[in-house]
Design a protein around this motif. Structure first.
Motif, PDB file in Angstrom:
ATOM      1  N   VAL A   1       0.850  -1.195   0.000  1.00  0.00           N
ATOM      2  CA  VAL A   1       0.000   0.000   0.000  1.00  0.00           C
ATOM      3  C   VAL A   1       0.890   1.250   0.000  1.00  0.00           C
ATOM      4  O   VAL A   1       1.770   1.403   0.848  1.00  0.00           O
ATOM      5  CB  VAL A   1      -0.923   0.009   1.240  1.00  0.00           C
ATOM      6  N   TYR A   2       0.648   2.126  -0.975  1.00  0.00           N
ATOM      7  CA  TYR A   2       1.440   3.356  -1.069  1.00  0.00           C
ATOM      8  C   TYR A   2       0.646   4.410  -1.833  1.00  0.00           C
ATOM      9  O   TYR A   2      -0.361   4.106  -2.489  1.00  0.00           O
ATOM     10  CB  TYR A   2       2.773   3.087  -1.770  1.00  0.00           C
ATOM     11  N   SER A   3       1.100   5.651  -1.763  1.00  0.00           N
ATOM     12  CA  SER A   3       0.460   6.734  -2.503  1.00  0.00           C
ATOM     13  C   SER A   3       1.099   6.829  -3.883  1.00  0.00           C
ATOM     14  O   SER A   3       2.297   7.080  -4.006  1.00  0.00           O
ATOM     15  CB  SER A   3       0.620   8.063  -1.765  1.00  0.00           C
ATOM     16  N   SER A   4       0.301   6.616  -4.913  1.00  0.00           N
ATOM     17  CA  SER A   4       0.829   6.640  -6.282  1.00  0.00           C
ATOM     18  C   SER A   4       0.705   8.020  -6.918  1.00  0.00           C
ATOM     19  O   SER A   4       0.865   8.170  -8.127  1.00  0.00           O
ATOM     20  CB  SER A   4       0.088   5.611  -7.139  1.00  0.00           C
ATOM     21  N   LYS A   5       0.435   9.017  -6.095  1.00  0.00           N
ATOM     22  CA  LYS A   5       0.199  10.365  -6.619  1.00  0.00           C
ATOM     23  C   LYS A   5       1.460  10.948  -7.259  1.00  0.00           C
ATOM     24  O   LYS A   5       1.399  11.609  -8.299  1.00  0.00           O
ATOM     25  CB  LYS A   5      -0.281  11.277  -5.485  1.00  0.00           C
TER      26      LYS A   5
ATOM     27  N   GLN B   1       5.262   5.922  -9.079  1.00  0.00           N
ATOM     28  CA  GLN B   1       4.707   4.578  -9.135  1.00  0.00           C
ATOM     29  C   GLN B   1       5.801   3.548  -8.910  1.00  0.00           C
ATOM     30  O   GLN B   1       6.924   3.701  -9.401  1.00  0.00           O
ATOM     31  CB  GLN B   1       4.022   4.338 -10.485  1.00  0.00           C
ATOM     32  N   LEU B   2       5.463   2.514  -8.160  1.00  0.00           N
ATOM     33  CA  LEU B   2       6.419   1.448  -7.918  1.00  0.00           C
ATOM     34  C   LEU B   2       6.562   0.579  -9.163  1.00  0.00           C
ATOM     35  O   LEU B   2       5.617   0.389  -9.925  1.00  0.00           O
ATOM     36  CB  LEU B   2       5.962   0.586  -6.742  1.00  0.00           C
ATOM     37  N   THR B   3       7.757   0.052  -9.350  1.00  0.00           N
ATOM     38  CA  THR B   3       8.017  -0.869 -10.450  1.00  0.00           C
ATOM     39  C   THR B   3       8.465  -2.213  -9.880  1.00  0.00           C
ATOM     40  O   THR B   3       8.868  -2.310  -8.713  1.00  0.00           O
ATOM     41  CB  THR B   3       9.123  -0.352 -11.381  1.00  0.00           C
ATOM     42  N   HIS B   4       8.399  -3.225 -10.706  1.00  0.00           N
ATOM     43  CA  HIS B   4       8.850  -4.557 -10.295  1.00  0.00           C
ATOM     44  C   HIS B   4      10.304  -4.510  -9.835  1.00  0.00           C
ATOM     45  O   HIS B   4      10.674  -5.074  -8.807  1.00  0.00           O
ATOM     46  CB  HIS B   4       8.685  -5.520 -11.474  1.00  0.00           C
TER      47      HIS B   4
END
Length: 262
Positions: A95-99, A102-105
């Motif tokens: 869970v994170y804020s994607s504002k 963005q997380l990547t693999h």
């Protein structure tokens, strides 16, 4: 006996074959199930082949939920897994804020390996969509992941347990195409499929960017075959599906499935 088995696989597979045979021996000796760590599809295939030869049942968590990496139960004839719980896995939502980012693999994988300092076999798939991310882990190590990972790439995160019914579907875009190859040498294969020069292909091999069936390969004259999965860092994955004969100039016609890295 082992030499008969070895000849059906590559040299790189021998250590895992030996480990698999030891697991099977333990199942036979103790008449009790053995649950493996997370393994890749090629290793699952090896275990199923060995199990058939020894009369041992082999069940994969992939039989219950579609993932790439899976855990496998090697069991005597009296035991049949009835649900996913038998494979002792936990699905964690990152869970994170994607504002702002963005997380990547790659970022998630790097954080898990470097911050926790754990073996790759303790966790399975990392699934990333546009603004969500999940990771499947060995159930016993759930607290380690939750306590040990508070940030990924400077983003504050929280790992929360989810039901496998909420597992995200990987957003993959596979393209199937036919290629003409002068031979099945790895360098010729990569050059033709990825449209690279031989020097670029040699550079990828020298930098250890190329894997075949999850094994690092550095030799340009390595012979690929139908059924192989070739992974090239920064370029993606190529599944070799089938051979479709030859041209009049003796080039091989091969159908491949390509998944480009994003």
């Amino acid at each position: 006996m082992r030499k008969d088995i070895y000849q059906h696989f590559s040299v790189e597979d021998i250590p895992f074959i030996d480990k698999g045979l030891e697991w099977l021996r333990q199942v036979e000796e103790h008449y009790a199930p053995i649950l493996t760590p997370f393994i890749n599809p090629h290793q699952v295939f090896i275990l199923k082949t060995l199990g058939n030869n020894h009369g041992i049942q082999v069940f994969s968590s992939n039989d219950f939920v579609a993932t790439e990496y899976s855990r496998v139960l090697l069991v005597p004839d009296y035991f049949i897994p009835t649900n996913l719980a038998d494979f002792e896995m936990t699905l964690l939502e990152i869970v994170y804020s994607s504002k702002f980012e963005q997380l990547t693999h790659a970022k998630i994988l790097g954080t898990v390996l470097n911050r926790l300092g754990i073996d790759r076999k303790l966790f399975g798939d990392i699934v990333v969509t546009e603004n969500r991310a999940q990771i499947i882990v060995d159930q016993k190590f759930t607290p380690l992941f939750q306590d040990g990972i508070q940030k990924i790439a400077k983003l504050p995160v929280k790992l929360e347990v989810r039901s496998f019914e909420d597992l995200l579907e990987a957003q993959n875009d596979y393209q199937e195409k036919e290629v003409l190859l002068p031979s099945l040498r790895l360098d010729a294969f990569l050059s033709n499929v990825l449209k690279l020069s031989r020097s670029q292909t040699s550079d990828l091999l020298a930098k250890k960017y190329v894997q075949v069936n999850y094994h690092l390969v550095e030799k340009s004259d390595y012979q690929v075959k139908i059924g192989d999965l070739v992974s090239v860092r920064r370029f993606g994955r190529i599944s070799i599906l089938r051979e479709n004969g030859q041209t009049k100039r003796d080039k091989k016609k091969i159908t491949v499935q390509v998944l480009r890295s994003k």
